[in-house]
Structure formats: structure tokens, C-alpha cells
Design an enzyme around this catalytic site. Sequence first.
Site, mmCIF file in Angstrom:
data_model
loop_
_atom_site.group_PDB
_atom_site.id
_atom_site.type_symbol
_atom_site.label_atom_id
_atom_site.label_comp_id
_atom_site.label_asym_id
_atom_site.label_seq_id
_atom_site.Cartn_x
_atom_site.Cartn_y
_atom_site.Cartn_z
ATOM 1 C CB CYS A 130 -14.922 -16.186 1.607
ATOM 2 S SG CYS A 130 -15.387 -16.672 -0.097
ATOM 3 N N GLY A 265 -16.098 -2.810 -5.541
ATOM 4 C CA GLY A 265 -16.022 -4.047 -6.144
ATOM 5 C C GLY A 265 -16.597 -4.346 -7.495
HETATM 6 C C1 LIG Z 1 -15.822 -11.919 -8.120
HETATM 7 C C2 LIG Z 1 -15.777 -11.353 -6.612
HETATM 8 C C3 LIG Z 1 -14.428 -11.975 -5.906
HETATM 9 C C4 LIG Z 1 -14.445 -11.652 -4.520
HETATM 10 N N1 LIG Z 1 -13.344 -12.103 -3.641
HETATM 11 C C5 LIG Z 1 -13.085 -11.760 -2.443
HETATM 12 C C6 LIG Z 1 -11.938 -12.217 -1.970
HETATM 13 O O1 LIG Z 1 -10.956 -13.116 -2.504
HETATM 14 N N2 LIG Z 1 -11.594 -11.914 -0.743
HETATM 15 C C7 LIG Z 1 -12.526 -11.160 -0.061
HETATM 16 O O2 LIG Z 1 -12.368 -10.745 1.077
HETATM 17 N N3 LIG Z 1 -13.816 -10.627 -0.718
HETATM 18 C C8 LIG Z 1 -13.851 -10.952 -1.887
HETATM 19 N N4 LIG Z 1 -14.966 -10.354 -2.721
HETATM 20 C C9 LIG Z 1 -15.898 -9.508 -1.994
HETATM 21 C C10 LIG Z 1 -15.751 -8.250 -2.209
HETATM 22 O O3 LIG Z 1 -14.447 -7.764 -1.766
HETATM 23 C C11 LIG Z 1 -16.925 -7.226 -1.495
HETATM 24 O O4 LIG Z 1 -16.833 -7.374 -0.333
HETATM 25 C C12 LIG Z 1 -18.128 -7.351 -2.061
HETATM 26 O O5 LIG Z 1 -18.168 -7.937 -3.391
HETATM 27 C C13 LIG Z 1 -19.143 -6.022 -1.897
HETATM 28 O O6 LIG Z 1 -18.756 -5.072 -2.620
HETATM 29 P P1 LIG Z 1 -19.351 -4.807 -4.057
HETATM 30 O O7 LIG Z 1 -21.006 -4.753 -3.925
HETATM 31 O O8 LIG Z 1 -18.900 -3.380 -4.398
HETATM 32 O O9 LIG Z 1 -18.822 -5.674 -4.954
HETATM 33 C C14 LIG Z 1 -15.162 -10.907 -3.973
HETATM 34 C C15 LIG Z 1 -16.292 -10.536 -4.664
HETATM 35 C C16 LIG Z 1 -16.542 -10.846 -6.127
HETATM 36 C C17 LIG Z 1 -17.622 -10.050 -6.639
#
Ligand SMILES: Cc1cc2nc3c(=O)[nH]c(=O)nc-3n(C[C@H](O)[C@H](O)[C@H](O)COP(=O)(O)O)c2cc1C
Length: 302
Positions: A130, A265
Amino acid sequence: MNGMKLAVSIAGVELKNPIMPASGTFSAREFSKYIDVGRLGAIVTKGVAPVPWQGNPPPRCIETASGMLNAVGLQNPGVDSFIANDLPLLSVFKTRIIVNICGHSLGDYIDVTEKLREAPIDMLELNISCPNVAEGGMAFGTDRNMVERVVGEVKKRAAQPLIVKLSPNVTDICEIARAAESAGADALSLINTLLGMKIDIHKKRFALENKTGGLSGPAIKPIAVRMIYQVSRAVKLPLIGMGGVMTGEDAAELLMAGATAVAVGTASFHRLTALTDVLDELTAFLKNNNISDVNALREIII
Ligand SMILES: Cc1cc2nc3c(=O)[nH]c(=O)nc-3n(C[C@H](O)[C@H](O)[C@H](O)COP(=O)(O)O)c2cc1C
């Protein structure tokens, strides 16, 4: 197509299909108003820490070209409240449960892992990637020696198969993937968000109170595809791919790059039915291409 096989297996855990939410972007209770959550391959929780975390001050999310920046900072109720209040609500959905765990220190990760030993969950996802917490998080996931240490210590205490979530904010993701594999990871997930920044030139200040945030959404998909491809050749572990998936065709692309399953996501913020739409579109893609087993996508590109 009759007899189409959508089921995939990650570290010995069978998922009814490869589509699941990405951690931090999904609440089963809220999304169950819009989609049949039981159709998903798994539910993935937001990061759970040993004690409640408030997260970062607002503004915490901002739209960018083809994506968004977030600096939520792993707000969560703490593992005891999660087990008592949240977990019972997830068990009703008749799908696999993956709990994402986060921490500021090795001790934090160990605490959560130990408390989850008896919990009715299928897998753990260790978030060492993160970008939005001052200590822990990405600091662990970008150093090969730290990755080996944290993964090794958590694996020793984990009752469930361990997925390690990788950061894209590194020079050589294969080196980190190999470190996680050698320390005992059962699967890898990638990619977490890319560290970014936006400045509001009219207000003359940072768009996010935290200054930096994690970039997600379609803007990062080519990076996800590249990293999934590279990591799939560097390790033998099954991969859960994520990063910018908006459609079933995007999911097919990550699967062809080498992922066994795909998480969605940011798309869910844009379209509340994105998860089941992606599943339906992926199924249609397989049908139109006469592919009877979703696992065959992994073998296409060599
Ligand atoms: C608002 C938000 C909160 C997220 N919180 C977490 C989290 O708590 N733990 C984690 O491993 N990844 C977290 N992520 C990352 C996502 O799980 C993912 O790896 C990343 O957003 C890429 O995927 P996407 O482009 O489909 O969103 C978060 C992403 C977003 C946008």
C-alpha cells in the site's frame, strides 16, 4: 456453450470463476443491492489491521485521466471487530472469502494472521504494497529482504493459503516475486496502485491532502499486463491479476498474460454492476472464441 468451465484453482482453493473484487473497492453488503454477490469467484475484503485505523484526512480520492488517485490509508475497524461484526455477514454469500491484511510493522501482520487462524475464511492476502501508509505497506513490499522476512514469518503462522500482493513501485518486480515465492507464498496478486500526485493549479495546492496517492483504473492496465506476464514467467505460483480491468475483454487480456484469476477494482466505482458484467462479458468472449475452459487462456501467449 454447454459444459463451459469457468472454475479456477488458486493454491488448492477452487473458485467457481476467476472474477473477484480488488481489495478496498468493495463492500459485500452495499454491492449486494446491485449484484448477486454469490456469483463472484470470491469476496476480497479491505485491509484488516490489528486495531482500528482512521485512514488519512480528506480529500482522499480524485479522478485523473483514465483513472483515479486514492489515499484512503487503509481505514478499517480492526481485526476483532472484523471477526465479530463483518465476517458473519460475508459467510451468507456462498462464495470464497479472501481477507486482505495490512500493518505498520511485522508484529501487526503477525497479530492479524494469528487472530484469523480459526476464522471461517478461505485465503489471506498480505498487503505489503500500500503506498498510502507512512510505515509498513509499500516499505515492506519494495525491499527483497523485507519481503522474505515478512512473508516467511506470516506463512509460519497462517492457517489459510497465503496470497502476497505485490507493489508495482519497484525496479524489478520479478525479484520481489521470487523473494515472496522462496519465503513460502502460495499465490501472488498484482498489481497494487502506482504512486502518483496531482496538483490543483487553480487552488494552488495538492489535490489530495496526503499529497501522494495510489493510481488505479484503465491508465495502469498496460503496466499490469506487462508485470503479470513477467512474473508469470519468473515464478511457478498462481497469480491473481488486477489493474484497470473495466470489461470482460480486459479480464481476458490479464488471463492471457498469465493470471489464473482477475480482480476488478476502480471499475466498480464507475459502474456498480462492473463485477458481474465483467464475468458475463468474459463468458461471452470465451463462447465467441470457442474456448470451453477459461484456464486455456493462460496457455495462448507463450
Ligand atoms: C479506493 C481504493 C482502496 C484500496 N484499498 C486497498 C486495500 O485496502 N488493500 C489492498 O491491497 N489494495 C487496495 N487497493 C488497491 C486495489 O485492490 C487494486 O490493486 C488497484 O486499485 C488496481 O486495480 P484497479 O485498477 O482495478 O482498481 C485500493 C484501491 C482503491 C482504488
